[in-house]
Design a protein around this motif. Sequence first.
Motif, short mmCIF file in Angstrom:
data_model
loop_
_atom_site.label_atom_id
_atom_site.label_comp_id
_atom_site.label_asym_id
_atom_site.label_seq_id
_atom_site.Cartn_x
_atom_site.Cartn_y
_atom_site.Cartn_z
N MET A 258 -92.10 59.94 49.10
CA MET A 258 -93.33 59.05 49.63
C MET A 258 -92.89 57.74 50.01
N GLN A 259 -93.55 57.32 50.84
CA GLN A 259 -93.09 55.81 51.30
C GLN A 259 -94.53 55.01 51.34
N TYR A 260 -94.41 53.61 51.19
CA TYR A 260 -95.45 52.81 51.22
C TYR A 260 -95.32 51.74 52.19
N PHE A 261 -96.42 51.24 52.99
CA PHE A 261 -96.40 50.06 53.33
C PHE A 261 -97.55 49.12 52.80
N THR A 262 -97.29 47.52 53.03
CA THR A 262 -98.51 46.84 52.41
C THR A 262 -98.53 46.16 53.84
N GLY A 263 -99.93 45.52 53.72
CA GLY A 263 -100.41 44.63 54.95
C GLY A 263 -101.87 44.33 54.91
N ASP A 264 -102.40 43.93 56.23
CA ASP A 264 -103.72 43.49 56.15
C ASP A 264 -104.65 44.64 57.12
N PHE A 265 -105.76 44.85 56.89
CA PHE A 265 -106.60 45.80 57.45
C PHE A 265 -107.95 45.15 57.86
N ASP A 266 -108.40 45.09 58.94
CA ASP A 266 -109.61 44.37 59.24
C ASP A 266 -110.87 45.26 59.55
N GLY A 267 -110.56 46.58 59.13
CA GLY A 267 -111.67 47.45 59.40
C GLY A 267 -111.34 48.36 60.54
N LYS A 268 -110.31 47.65 61.26
CA LYS A 268 -110.09 48.66 62.57
C LYS A 268 -108.47 48.78 62.55
N THR A 269 -107.63 47.66 62.40
CA THR A 269 -106.15 47.75 62.85
C THR A 269 -105.37 47.27 61.53
N PHE A 270 -104.35 47.91 61.26
CA PHE A 270 -103.55 47.60 59.94
C PHE A 270 -102.37 46.86 60.62
#
Length: 502
Positions: A258-270
């Motif tokens: 398994m891999q992972y990403f961290t980031g921002d999500f505005d309800g539409k776009t990551f």
Amino acid sequence: MNKQLITFWLTCLLPFTLLAQQQAVPTPQWRPVYHFTPPKNWTNDPNGLIYLDGVYHLYYQHNPFENKWGHMSWGHATSTDLLNWKHLPVAIPEIVTKDTITSIFSGCAVLDKNNTSGFGTNGKAPLVAIYTADLPKQQRETQCVAFSNDGGLTFTNYAGNPVLDLQKKDFRDPSVIWMEEQQQWVMVVALPTEHKLQFYGSKDLKKWDLLSEFGNEGDTRKIWECPSLTPLYVDGDPSKKKWLIMISSGNQDAATGMQYFTGDFDGKTFRNDNPPAHQQFVDYGRTFYAAIPYNNLPDGRQTMLGWLMPFQTETYPWRGQMSIARDLLLKSTPEGVRLYQQPSSVLHASLEKLPAAKKLVKNGLEIDSKEIPFGKGGSFNSNANWIDVTFTPGSGDEFGLKIGQNSVDKTQTVIGYNKARNELYIANEKGVVADKVTVKPSEGKIRLQVLFDKSSVEVFVNGGERVLTTLVFPAEKATGWSVFAANGKVMVDTLKVWDLSR
């Protein structure tokens, strides 16, 4: 779950499978005590993890008929402590008609508190499962929903299924959360061979509109599947909210992971925190796969379960097990925000309730080029131990634990740390090192939380900075264990052991 991978197993491991079917020899020495297994038959991905009224529900990929993959349905079990499980009847069975067979593949479950779906009755909030319907004859995967008004014991498939159909062969594993600010449900679902995730929005869990896509970043050497999208506070600070995406795919050069990403999500776009080529992995062993978080946990907790892939060794009358429940944390590090994992705090509470005879504590133990055995003739030689040990490296080249030791044929599993390479490794009962990870001492120390449960080993290093999970298959009488140092001294600052045998 990747059907191509399953096909590979069935082809390569057919001789083992046929042999096991002919012999049907029970293997109680490998049946986990505190990791979930079904009473019998095959299991793989955890599904529909949800917490309801003090009860943890585990749905899981299950073959109700045989101890091999097939007839995919949702098995069901519940627990109040994530340690002891109550087995329940199959919740969503495969659908068989004269024209086709529909396998119930992986997905999630949500509590529709506002009855946005209209599936609820008598003013009660329905439990809604969102899953992939696999149609092997048509070579197509679609997303479907089913609802329950009896607390998740039984489900009714929505008459308007499928709710999402792209006419694709590979399109699976929906994960759904409610976003309060947007007042809508958000689904993340995988396009495996395209290395993409799609985000969809819905007001009622029935009609879904495409919001955006994310993909072709991180590790793209193998398919993407079993995604999840989880909000977390970095360092526990509510002002530093980040989103965690986890995907099952290729892990280093191992078969799965398994891999992972961290980031921002505005309800539409990551938006990924890191450059597209950057890779981060959830677990550095070969067996940890398809993990997803629980929905509806209190106090903003985020806890996941994963499947421990069974390799080629046959167990009977069951095959496959779940990982221990893991709390998810995001922490600030010099390299950036990183995922940390810890055995669930709920499980720690259970440990503290064990009687004194089930606990062992040793502090300030110096070891010089030898091993010190424990558990001989005592209650700690069951191969169902939880070990928490902190080492201060000294002059020794290597140090760690030896478990599953057999005094007759000298076989053992070694969980060792090589100081020169800054490498934690696991050498199985045959002496083969197939699982390893680079990790440096933290404040001059190496802490290992080792959860050894008959045939599974989960090692959390330095408070969950790295996790290494694998399976081992010690002989029935190979139940000894020890701490060791090689070619010099090492200090065991603290050693705590809990015996979880029953």
